[in-house]
Design a protein around this motif. Structure first.
Motif, mmCIF file in Angstrom:
data_model
loop_
_atom_site.group_PDB
_atom_site.id
_atom_site.type_symbol
_atom_site.label_atom_id
_atom_site.label_comp_id
_atom_site.label_asym_id
_atom_site.label_seq_id
_atom_site.Cartn_x
_atom_site.Cartn_y
_atom_site.Cartn_z
ATOM 1 N N HIS A 308 54.162 67.204 33.978
ATOM 2 C CA HIS A 308 52.944 66.303 33.354
ATOM 3 C C HIS A 308 54.093 66.249 32.278
ATOM 4 C CE1 HIS A 308 51.516 68.983 36.243
ATOM 5 N NE2 HIS A 308 50.498 68.313 36.642
ATOM 6 N N LEU A 309 53.160 64.858 31.719
ATOM 7 C CA LEU A 309 53.099 63.953 30.365
ATOM 8 C C LEU A 309 51.468 63.448 29.831
ATOM 9 C CD1 LEU A 309 56.261 61.664 32.045
ATOM 10 C CD2 LEU A 309 56.612 63.993 29.983
ATOM 11 N N ARG A 310 51.953 63.456 28.856
ATOM 12 C CA ARG A 310 50.935 62.903 27.594
ATOM 13 C C ARG A 310 50.350 61.149 27.890
ATOM 14 N NH1 ARG A 310 47.900 66.047 24.596
ATOM 15 N NH2 ARG A 310 49.666 67.291 24.193
ATOM 16 N N ILE A 311 49.638 61.276 27.661
ATOM 17 C CA ILE A 311 49.429 59.320 28.625
ATOM 18 C C ILE A 311 48.381 59.328 26.971
ATOM 19 C CG2 ILE A 311 48.520 57.641 30.278
ATOM 20 C CD1 ILE A 311 48.710 59.425 31.895
ATOM 21 N N GLY A 312 48.759 58.072 26.749
ATOM 22 C CA GLY A 312 47.641 57.829 25.171
ATOM 23 C C GLY A 312 47.733 56.055 25.310
ATOM 24 N N ASP A 313 46.140 55.814 25.416
ATOM 25 C CA ASP A 313 45.199 54.403 25.608
ATOM 26 C C ASP A 313 46.072 53.774 24.307
ATOM 27 O OD1 ASP A 313 44.815 52.143 26.260
ATOM 28 O OD2 ASP A 313 42.330 53.159 26.106
ATOM 29 N N THR A 314 47.140 53.587 24.171
ATOM 30 C CA THR A 314 48.031 51.946 23.314
ATOM 31 C C THR A 314 48.947 51.807 23.647
ATOM 32 O OG1 THR A 314 49.265 52.862 20.998
ATOM 33 C CG2 THR A 314 49.529 54.356 22.671
ATOM 34 N N PRO A 315 49.480 49.912 23.051
ATOM 35 C CA PRO A 315 49.784 49.126 23.177
ATOM 36 C C PRO A 315 50.752 49.849 22.670
ATOM 37 C CG PRO A 315 48.378 48.633 21.187
ATOM 38 C CD PRO A 315 47.908 49.697 21.380
ATOM 39 N N ARG A 316 52.498 49.315 23.649
ATOM 40 C CA ARG A 316 53.604 49.258 23.833
ATOM 41 C C ARG A 316 53.925 49.796 22.165
ATOM 42 N NH1 ARG A 316 58.375 45.910 26.405
ATOM 43 N NH2 ARG A 316 58.882 48.017 27.580
ATOM 44 N N MET A 317 55.011 51.010 21.841
ATOM 45 C CA MET A 317 55.429 50.919 20.330
ATOM 46 C C MET A 317 56.005 50.372 20.175
ATOM 47 S SD MET A 317 52.940 55.100 21.039
ATOM 48 C CE MET A 317 54.436 54.859 22.566
ATOM 49 N N ALA A 318 56.621 49.910 19.101
ATOM 50 C CA ALA A 318 57.754 49.397 18.835
ATOM 51 C C ALA A 318 58.556 48.680 20.350
ATOM 52 C CB ALA A 318 58.628 50.215 17.566
ATOM 53 N N ASP A 319 57.714 48.033 20.366
ATOM 54 C CA ASP A 319 58.310 47.556 22.342
ATOM 55 C C ASP A 319 58.931 49.055 23.487
ATOM 56 O OD1 ASP A 319 57.491 44.363 21.386
ATOM 57 O OD2 ASP A 319 59.097 44.585 20.040
ATOM 58 N N ALA A 320 57.991 49.988 22.888
ATOM 59 C CA ALA A 320 58.800 50.862 24.181
ATOM 60 C C ALA A 320 57.967 51.368 24.634
ATOM 61 C CB ALA A 320 59.772 51.302 23.144
ATOM 62 N N ASP A 321 58.143 52.134 25.204
ATOM 63 C CA ASP A 321 56.716 52.505 26.394
ATOM 64 C C ASP A 321 56.254 54.326 26.748
ATOM 65 O OD1 ASP A 321 56.997 49.657 28.382
ATOM 66 O OD2 ASP A 321 58.654 50.855 29.129
ATOM 67 N N MET A 322 57.205 55.098 25.499
ATOM 68 C CA MET A 322 56.825 56.209 25.376
ATOM 69 C C MET A 322 57.928 56.872 23.788
ATOM 70 S SD MET A 322 58.193 59.409 27.919
ATOM 71 C CE MET A 322 57.691 61.278 27.637
ATOM 72 N N LEU A 323 57.296 57.847 23.531
ATOM 73 C CA LEU A 323 57.428 58.486 22.460
ATOM 74 C C LEU A 323 57.841 59.731 23.032
ATOM 75 C CD1 LEU A 323 54.879 58.025 19.593
ATOM 76 C CD2 LEU A 323 56.860 56.343 20.020
ATOM 77 N N LEU A 324 59.251 59.890 22.725
ATOM 78 C CA LEU A 324 59.610 61.409 22.815
ATOM 79 C C LEU A 324 59.739 61.877 21.132
ATOM 80 C CD1 LEU A 324 63.518 60.959 25.025
ATOM 81 C CD2 LEU A 324 61.099 61.734 25.790
ATOM 82 N N GLY A 325 58.930 62.896 21.982
ATOM 83 C CA GLY A 325 58.605 63.187 20.283
ATOM 84 C C GLY A 325 59.153 64.903 20.071
ATOM 85 N N ALA A 326 58.447 65.899 18.786
ATOM 86 C CA ALA A 326 59.166 66.603 18.373
ATOM 87 C C ALA A 326 59.397 67.952 19.245
ATOM 88 C CB ALA A 326 58.507 67.297 16.903
#
Length: 633
Positions: A308-326
């Motif tokens: 399962h993944l968290r989905i956010g209603d946000t535009p592409r972030m720094a021209d990417a599709d996903m943040l791999l977080g802490a």
């Protein structure tokens, strides 16, 4: 504070961890923020480029090996980090004042929040060309400040520039970004509580994951970086669809854009997708999120199936599709080779993705696999403390408590370790043990603001406002006027029924934090405190109106404005606000109770009694609570 600097959990009393029943199935190979986007750099490189020479220590690899023939790795620095609110934070000094900065690989440049800059009495200058920074939640206005004396891992640096903007970070004054991290290769060993800056020599064709003597290792190509485009970006595959991912240690949990999720076949109204509340980053608006099922997430040779993944209603972030977080960083040991444009990682064990939707779910969840201790065994109290905080961030309380107990044994005079263990006991539903640790921390250091706030919060969570009072008053005396702590003090005084004291805290916080994302909540809280007291109702209405303008669909904001109008005798307008609030949240007991009082005063006895009865079902003591402030039929 000596030892590691730790943050209290002011409002969320349990940490965020994956909910039960969500299992990541990692298929290992046989041989693994807020991302900011800049328009232009408004500041120079400051003194960061001098760091490699100043911090040069010793080679990690002291003799050639078959894997490292002719290759050496010089360690420039160990950055000790403690996991606070699932983010890596390290102690620094700014003009002689102890504070903390989050190490944020998703930030293109080091930043301070406006509130922290005010608290530290830093002079702000306008950036060139109306410079703004973009991230989750949109953009933010920025300034520039120069820190005369900045101390990092004991080394004084002078005239270091920071961007100022964004929101407070729950205890951290700001972030250390890629203008520091790009001076060398970076190893993220968050599970051991350290980030290492490394300088390779003669290693252009070597595998640089020096710790991976055997076992699974994944390698991925990353995009070449420079000062204008410094983010660590790689290609991953989601349900077989190619996506671009940013490695962002500053994001507490990984986040996928809604557009990327839909390309992979998962939509918010699809099967198995659940709402997961709102997130905020550097921008001025919250972002709606969901958690959805995915058949496969593949990065390098590591594939996670049925996750399962968290989905956010946000535009592409720094021209990417996903943040791999802490969360991803904690479950892996990662080496970023800027010279090779490659990233190496191995899997530590435990969950890869943090999927919490509420603190209650976090308190009930358990890890699907035990986390492994990274690297060698700690030898000092500080090392045990940092590793313990990493275990706690992954909800491995057994190992966290063992490490923190060892830290307390090795350094029995260090208040910070008892405070940190108290937080873990609290999260582990052991309030008596938590209270004993907070008591010991405050015995050792009576003016420890974080321990005072933690102990007060624990008392309030147990319904003991009288016991919380002395700690709140002590924190009020000790805290600076501009500190973000004022917001938490306002909430705690409000919970203890001391509305006048709460209003004073909100006054101080709002004056120093205008433009931040919590402003609407602070305005609403100040409005409600005045409404409960029945005083300064014109000011209360102004605050509530401002909060509603910021977020017209904030049910709590409409509920508070309904109470103000009830107190003013504007019964029809009050009913309209309560109707709107209940349309958004039908279980708002205060809205039902207030609307019932409006109806009674308009002569509609049947409707009024029905609403009051419905409110009592949801909140049995609501009549008693309201009666304390003279709000009664």
């Amino acid at each position: 504070m000596t030892g590691p600097a730790l943050s209290f959990r002011a409002l969320v009393l349990t940490p965020a961890y994956p909910p039960p029943g969500v299992i990541d199935d990692i298929q290992r190979p046989p041989h693994s923020s807020r991302a900011l986007r800049e328009r232009s750099l408004p500041v120079g490189a400051a003194t960061w480029r001098a760091l490699p020479i100043a911090l040069l220590l010793a080679p990690i690899v002291t003799s050639p090996t078959p894997a490292f023939a002719g290759c050496t790795l010089a360690k420039l620095a160990d950055l000790p980090v403690t996991m606070e609110d699932e983010r890596p934070v390290m102690p620094v000094k700014i003009n002689g004042t102890d504070t903390r900065l989050m190490v944020d690989s998703g930030a293109f440049y080091s930043m301070l929040s406006p509130g922290s800059a005010a608290e530290l009495k830093l002079k702000l200058e306008l950036p060139p060309h109306d410079f703004r920074v973009w991230g989750i939640g949109g953009s933010t206005e920025t300034w520039v400040t120069t820190v005369k004396d900045f101390t990092l891992i004991g080394m004084p640096l002078h005239n270091v520039q920071f961007i100022v903007g964004g929101n407070e970070l729950n205890g951290a004054a700001g972030v250390l970004g890629q203008n520091l991290l790009r001076i060398a290769d970076v190893e993220y060993d968050l599970a051991a509580g350290v980030i290492r800056l490394l300088r390779p020599k003669g290693c252009s064709k070597e595998t640089l994951a020096y710790w991976a003597k055997s076992g699974p290792l994944s390698v991925v190509d990353i995009e070449p970086t420079n000062a204008l485009f410094p983010h660590t970006i790689a290609t991953a595959y989601l349900n077989g669809t190619k996506i671009r991912v940013i490695f962002d240690s500053g994001a507490g949990a990984s986040l996928l854009t809604l557009h990327a999720a839909e390309r992979a076949g998962v939509k918010p109204d699809g099967p198995g997708v659940i709402p997961a509340g709102f997130w905020h980053g550097i921008g001025e608006r919250p972002v709606q999120t969901w958690i959805g099922p995915f058949a496969s997430f593949k990065l390098g040779d590591e594939e996670i199936r049925n996750t399962h993944l968290r989905i956010g209603d946000t535009p592409r972030m720094a021209d990417a599709d996903m943040l791999l977080g802490a969360d991803f960083f904690l479950s892996h040991r990662i080496y970023v080779s800027n010279d090779q444009s490659r990233l190496y990682f191995t899997y530590n064990g435990g969950k890869v993705f943090n999927l919490t939707t509420t603190p209650q779910e976090a308190a009930q969840s358990t890890p699907d696999a035990p986390a492994e201790a990274a690297g060698g065994q700690p030898s000092s109290a500080a090392e045990f403390s940092r590793r313990g905080s990493a275990f706690a961030a992954r909800r491995d309380f057994e190992h966290a408590l063992a490490d923190l107990t060892r830290a307390c044994e090795l350094a029995p005079g260090e208040a910070a370790y008892f405070y940190q263990r108290g937080l873990v006991h609290w999260s582990n539903r052991q309030p008596d043990l938590a209270l004993a640790d907070f008591d010991q921390a405050l015995k050792l250091r009576p003016d420890d603001l974080e321990a005072l706030m933690a102990r007060a919060g624990l008392h309030l969570s147990r319904g003991d406002a009288v016991a919380a009072g002395p700690d709140l008053d002590a924190a009020d005396r000790l805290a600076s006027k501009a500190t973000d702590l004022r917001f938490a003090l306002g909430e705690y005084y409000s919970r203890s029924g001391q509305m006048a004291r709460a209003i004073a805290q909100y006054d101080l916080w709002i004056a120093a934090h205008r433009g931040e994302i919590k402003v609407a909540t602070a305005l609403n809280s100040r409005c409600r405190a005045r409404a409960l007291l029945g005083q300064e109702l014109d000011k209360a209405l102004d605050d509530c109106n401002a909060a509603v303008r910021i977020n017209p669909k904030g049910a709590q904001f409409l509920d508070s404005r309904g109470l103000v109008r009830l107190r003013r005798g504007d019964y029809k307008k009050s009913i309209a606000d309560y109707d709107a609030a209940l349309s958004l949240d039908p279980e708002l007991a205060w809205s039902l109770y207030g609307r019932g009082l409006d109806q009674l005063r308009l002569g509609n006895a049947g409707a009024g009694q029905a609403d009051i009865a419905a409110a009592a079902v949801l909140r049995p003591k609501i009549a008693e609570e309201a009666g304390k402030f003279g709000i009664a039929p």
